[in-house]
Design an enzyme around this catalytic site. Structure first.
Site, PDB file in Angstrom:
ATOM      1  N   CYS A 283      20.132  61.925  31.287  1.00 25.14           N
ATOM      2  CA  CYS A 283      20.717  60.940  32.226  1.00 25.14           C
ATOM      3  C   CYS A 283      22.180  60.797  31.833  1.00 25.14           C
ATOM      4  O   CYS A 283      22.552  59.868  31.119  1.00 25.14           O
ATOM      5  CB  CYS A 283      19.986  59.607  32.144  1.00 25.14           C
ATOM      6  SG  CYS A 283      18.205  59.744  32.358  1.00 25.14           S
TER       7      CYS A 283
ATOM      8  N   ALA B  92      25.533  60.720  33.321  1.00 25.74           N
ATOM      9  CA  ALA B  92      26.738  60.039  33.814  1.00 25.74           C
ATOM     10  C   ALA B  92      26.979  58.747  33.026  1.00 25.74           C
ATOM     11  O   ALA B  92      26.030  58.079  32.636  1.00 25.74           O
ATOM     12  CB  ALA B  92      26.580  59.729  35.296  1.00 25.74           C
ATOM     13  N   PRO B  93      28.270  58.422  32.761  1.00 29.73           N
ATOM     14  CA  PRO B  93      29.503  59.065  33.254  1.00 29.73           C
ATOM     15  C   PRO B  93      29.970  60.258  32.430  1.00 29.73           C
ATOM     16  O   PRO B  93      30.988  60.850  32.737  1.00 29.73           O
ATOM     17  CB  PRO B  93      30.524  57.933  33.167  1.00 29.73           C
ATOM     18  CG  PRO B  93      30.071  57.119  32.004  1.00 29.73           C
ATOM     19  CD  PRO B  93      28.564  57.149  32.049  1.00 29.73           C
ATOM     20  N   GLY B  94      29.267  60.618  31.343  1.00 24.79           N
ATOM     21  CA  GLY B  94      29.577  61.863  30.672  1.00 24.79           C
ATOM     22  C   GLY B  94      30.165  61.778  29.280  1.00 24.79           C
ATOM     23  O   GLY B  94      30.464  62.811  28.676  1.00 24.79           O
TER      24      GLY B  94
ATOM     25  N   LYS C 197      28.694  60.893  26.441  1.00 21.24           N
ATOM     26  CA  LYS C 197      27.781  61.515  25.473  1.00 21.24           C
ATOM     27  C   LYS C 197      27.760  63.031  25.674  1.00 21.24           C
ATOM     28  O   LYS C 197      27.646  63.794  24.712  1.00 21.24           O
ATOM     29  CB  LYS C 197      26.381  60.917  25.616  1.00 21.24           C
ATOM     30  CG  LYS C 197      26.299  59.438  25.263  1.00 21.24           C
ATOM     31  CD  LYS C 197      24.889  58.905  25.425  1.00 21.24           C
ATOM     32  CE  LYS C 197      24.839  57.398  25.212  1.00 21.24           C
ATOM     33  NZ  LYS C 197      25.541  56.659  26.290  1.00 21.24           N
TER      34      LYS C 197
ATOM     35  N   ASP D  52      22.204  64.272  36.376  1.00 16.95           N
ATOM     36  CA  ASP D  52      22.233  62.957  37.015  1.00 16.95           C
ATOM     37  C   ASP D  52      21.888  63.149  38.487  1.00 16.95           C
ATOM     38  O   ASP D  52      22.328  64.132  39.100  1.00 16.95           O
ATOM     39  CB  ASP D  52      23.584  62.263  36.878  1.00 16.95           C
ATOM     40  CG  ASP D  52      23.438  60.749  36.995  1.00 16.95           C
ATOM     41  OD1 ASP D  52      23.405  60.079  35.951  1.00 16.95           O
ATOM     42  OD2 ASP D  52      23.330  60.246  38.139  1.00 16.95           O
TER      43      ASP D  52
ATOM     44  N   ASP E  13      17.315  65.229  39.977  1.00 15.54           N
ATOM     45  CA  ASP E  13      16.433  64.253  39.350  1.00 15.54           C
ATOM     46  C   ASP E  13      15.764  64.944  38.162  1.00 15.54           C
ATOM     47  O   ASP E  13      14.979  65.872  38.329  1.00 15.54           O
ATOM     48  CB  ASP E  13      15.391  63.775  40.361  1.00 15.54           C
ATOM     49  CG  ASP E  13      14.490  62.683  39.799  1.00 15.54           C
ATOM     50  OD1 ASP E  13      14.482  62.477  38.564  1.00 15.54           O
ATOM     51  OD2 ASP E  13      13.779  62.038  40.599  1.00 15.54           O
TER      52      ASP E  13
ATOM     53  N   ASP F  15      19.141  58.971  27.336  1.00 15.99           N
ATOM     54  CA  ASP F  15      19.769  57.646  27.392  1.00 15.99           C
ATOM     55  C   ASP F  15      19.576  57.134  28.822  1.00 15.99           C
ATOM     56  O   ASP F  15      20.481  57.226  29.656  1.00 15.99           O
ATOM     57  CB  ASP F  15      21.250  57.740  27.030  1.00 15.99           C
ATOM     58  CG  ASP F  15      21.892  56.373  26.884  1.00 15.99           C
ATOM     59  OD1 ASP F  15      21.622  55.694  25.886  1.00 15.99           O
ATOM     60  OD2 ASP F  15      22.655  55.967  27.794  1.00 15.99           O
TER      61      ASP F  15
ATOM     62  N   CYS G 188      21.311  50.853  25.857  1.00 13.23           N
ATOM     63  CA  CYS G 188      22.277  49.794  25.529  1.00 13.23           C
ATOM     64  C   CYS G 188      21.639  48.438  25.840  1.00 13.23           C
ATOM     65  O   CYS G 188      22.269  47.549  26.413  1.00 13.23           O
ATOM     66  CB  CYS G 188      23.593  49.986  26.279  1.00 13.23           C
ATOM     67  SG  CYS G 188      23.426  50.101  28.067  1.00 13.23           S
TER      68      CYS G 188
END
Length: 702
Positions: free
Chosen positions: A489, A491-493, A495, A513, A541, A561, A614
């Protein structure tokens, strides 16, 4: 091949202000983020100017005869003061006649033409003579100088005298112009006459014609350079030669609308606050986030004010279109913010009409402990400040190169002293210091007040602003160079780019994503980070990905994540917005998180997987890990020796709690976070992980 860092950018669009001491070296800087400190400094400068204004009699004389001052100016300087505006086509491509059809006829007017520093370049570039250019100025001396220029040709254009605050002469028929160029003109007339001037210009344009404006705004560097005896009235000054210049406040109506829209999306439970801000089309995200956060803090007070019969008519005010959130923004600006100085009159008028009543009722609520001061105190008591973190982008340069460049830019590179805790060192970190993070070698720590949005290292993504906790997943995954990885998963990139830096140019990171808009943003950021040859972005997906495909046989490492409540994010303002996740939503999120992690563990070649969120909620963290271990525990287990000097671990009510890492703003000085590292049973990765880290540190020392 590593890209050579552009340590000293130069040229159009790359003039970045990195040293505040050099602020006066140029009239303009690129992409400067206007922050509170700059606002306060500008306000202090203007206050000093107000203390020594132009004497009343001299001011009256200057205001009465502005054209006289410009006549005197051009009589003295003739055509030797202003340079030709060779930047015109960059700022206004509408003036480039080469882009018009061959048989096009363009009729344009330059207002405030002076001696032709715009007019003559435009005519010179119009090699096919598609342009007929009128030029006007309210200084007859300037127009005379222009007409005497050997390049003046009335078959190509015509110059005449006109004060644009007065009815236009018969030189131009109304409704016949395609373009009007108005550069540093509106600032030269009294603000009370601006509307008349614009109406006069508008009458000359064809339907669909355009008015091109470039001018001074409030707190322009030029304004802040003025000393004593230059201020005539608010934002209006006289130069040393007696000519006038007005620095126009920019209306904030668009910002107020954006804030209201963000608040409404949060209230409707469509998005959390930060997501709503960053998904909004308003460009200055920092400004939008700040005003939104401040407005929602005082929402209960504004609701109480609107219950008073004397104030409730604001709800029916046509200009506010029935939006309670919009009224909240305006009440915030009136009572706490800028006093609506940057609002247009249609928004000011309803508020100012009952200003004394609003202030009186706020005082009454304050007497009951429910006013502005009480809310400010509550916010201060609950506020958590964490430092700013920046990750060295090791795709573009090495750690050593980055530290050397920081030192060249006058940063002091510091480390933890022996026996000193991270919190103690951060507490005494100075604004010109950069601290080497004690846990993650490629991470740098700066003070919370440091502003990097326009710093060249972050603009060019040599440094990537990324919270420390968010760096843990890629760091703990620790794939060796050349490894193939999954980011489920992505985005936003951030990691993804971190993983790309670790695996190097011979590695691959498959980044998934399912949202097309997030994928486009991710591609742009990854391209700017220089990892497009490493990161393979897939708009898909992840749950529908066929893990039996042969291409996954080389993928041994993965980060999961997944979407989460975001409850660990500092400044989410859940307490103020009512946005803390409810049990039902947490249940749905946990179900999705478990599905994603389980799907990842089915990829056949995987040997090491990091799960992270998070979130601070047990439901999204330990409970998900527990569910997954019940189903996959025969094949997978949690790594037990991850970052032993990280003292905040998972909940001790779980047998595996000590194997997990937690982050908390108060304890670790990061956003709240959770990390668990899954390793496949029977696969020894510990030694490989140590070697990978050693190689990275050795590369830094080369």
């Amino acid at each position: 091949m590593r890209e050579e860092p552009s340590l000293r950018p130069s040229g159009f669009g790359t003039r970045y202000l990195t040293d505040q001491e050099k602020v006066w070296e140029h009239n303009a800087w690129d992409n400067v983020e206007w922050n509170d400190e700059m606002e306060e400094r500008a306000q202090r400068t203007v206050e000093e100017q107000r203390s020594a204004p132009v004497e009343a009699e001299a001011a009256s004389s200057l205001l009465a005869e502005p054209a006289k001052q410009w006549d005197a100016f051009y009589s003295q300087h003739n055509n030797k003061f202003f340079m030709d505006r060779n930047w015109l086509l960059k700022e206004f491509p509408e003036l480039d006649t080469t882009k018009y059809p061959q048989d096009a006829k363009v009729r344009a007017l330059e207002v405030g033409c002076g001696v032709g520093n715009t007019s003559f370049p435009l005519l010179q570039w119009d090699t096919d003579r598609k342009l007929y250019l009128y030029s006007c100025d309210y200084s007859s001396v300037a127009v005379d100088v222009l007409k005497k220029n050997e390049a003046y040709d009335e078959s190509h254009g015509k110059a005449f005298v006109w004060d644009i605050t007065m009815p236009h002469p018969d030189v131009i028929e109304p409704g016949t112009l395609d373009i009007i160029v108005c550069i540093y003109v509106l600032s030269a007339i009294h603000p009370s006459k601006t509307k008349t001037a614009i109406e006069n210009l508008k009458s000359l344009l064809k339907p669909g014609g355009c008015l091109l404006v470039k001018d001074y705004g409030r707190f322009d560097l030029t304004q802040l350079r003025f000393k004593k005896n230059r201020l005539i009235e608010e934002n209006l000054y006289c130069r040393g030669d007696g000519t006038l210049v007005y620095f126009r406040p920019m209306p904030n109506d668009g910002l107020y609308v954006a804030v209201a829209e963000v608040i409404e999306r949060v209230q409707e439970k469509k998005q959390n606050l930060r997501s709503a801000v960053y998904d909004h089309s308003y460009q200055n995200k920092k400004k939008l986030l700040r005003l939104t956060c401040e407005t929602v803090k005082y929402a209960a007070l504004f609701d109480a004010l609107l219950e008073y019969p004397e104030i409730s008519p604001l709800l029916d005010e046509p200009a506010f279109e029935g939006s309670v959130a919009f009224i909240h923004v305006l009440l915030y600006e009136f009572l706490i913010g800028t006093d609506l100085k940057s609002a247009t009159s249609r928004l000011k008028r309803p508020i100012f009409g009952i200003a004394s009543t609003i202030q009186e009722k706020e005082k009454a609520l304050s007497a009951k402990g429910f006013g502005i001061d009480a809310i400010k105190k509550k916010a201060q008591d609950t506020q958590i400040e964490i430092p700013r973190y920046a990750r060295i982008n090791e795709v573009k340069w090495t750690r050593t190169e980055a530290l050397d460049a920081l030192k060249q830019d006058s940063w002091k590179v510091v480390e933890l002293a022996e026996g000193e805790t991270f919190a103690e060192r951060v507490a005494r970190l100075q604004s010109d210091e950069v601290l080497l993070d004690p846990h993650i070698p490629e991470l740098l720590v700066f003070t919370n007040s440091s502003d990097f949005h326009s710093y060249w290292m972050t603009e060019q993504r040599y440094l990537i602003m990324q919270d420390k906790a968010s760096c843990l997943p890629a760091y703990l995954l620790a794939p060796p160079q050349g490894a193939h990885c999954l980011d489920a998963c992505a985005a936003p990139g951030n990691k993804t780019s971190h993983l790309a830096a670790i695996v190097g140019e011979n590695g691959i990171v498959y980044a998934f994503d399912r949202a097309a808009d997030r994928v486009q943003t991710m591609k742009r950021l990854l391209s700017q980070s220089g990892v497009t040859n490493i990161a393979h972005v897939e708009n898909a997906d992840f749950l529908r990905t066929d893990f039996t495909e042969s291409r996954w046989n080389s993928v041994e490492y993965a980060v999961v994540d997944p979407p989460c409540s975001g409850s660990g994010m500092v400044k989410r303002l859940d307490e103020w917005t009512g946005g803390d996740a409810q049990k039902e939503r947490l249940g749905k999120l946990a179900n999705l998180q478990a599905m994603l992690l389980k799907h990842t563990l089915k990829f056949p070649a995987l040997r090491r997987v990091v799960y992270s969120t998070c979130s601070l909620h047990e439901e999204e963290n330990e409970q998900v890990v527990q569910e997954v271990l019940r189903e996959f525990g025969d094949e997978w287990e949690l790594s037990k020796d991850e970052l032993p000097n990280w003292h905040l671990r998972g909940m001790d009510t779980y047998e595996f709690g000590a194997c997990c890492l937690r982050a908390d703003p108060k304890t670790t000085l990061t956003n709240g976070f959770f990390v668990a590292v899954f390793v496949k049973r029977g696969v020894e990765t510990k030694e490989k992980k140590k070697k990978a880290k050693k190689r990275r540190l050795d590369a830094d020392d080369e």
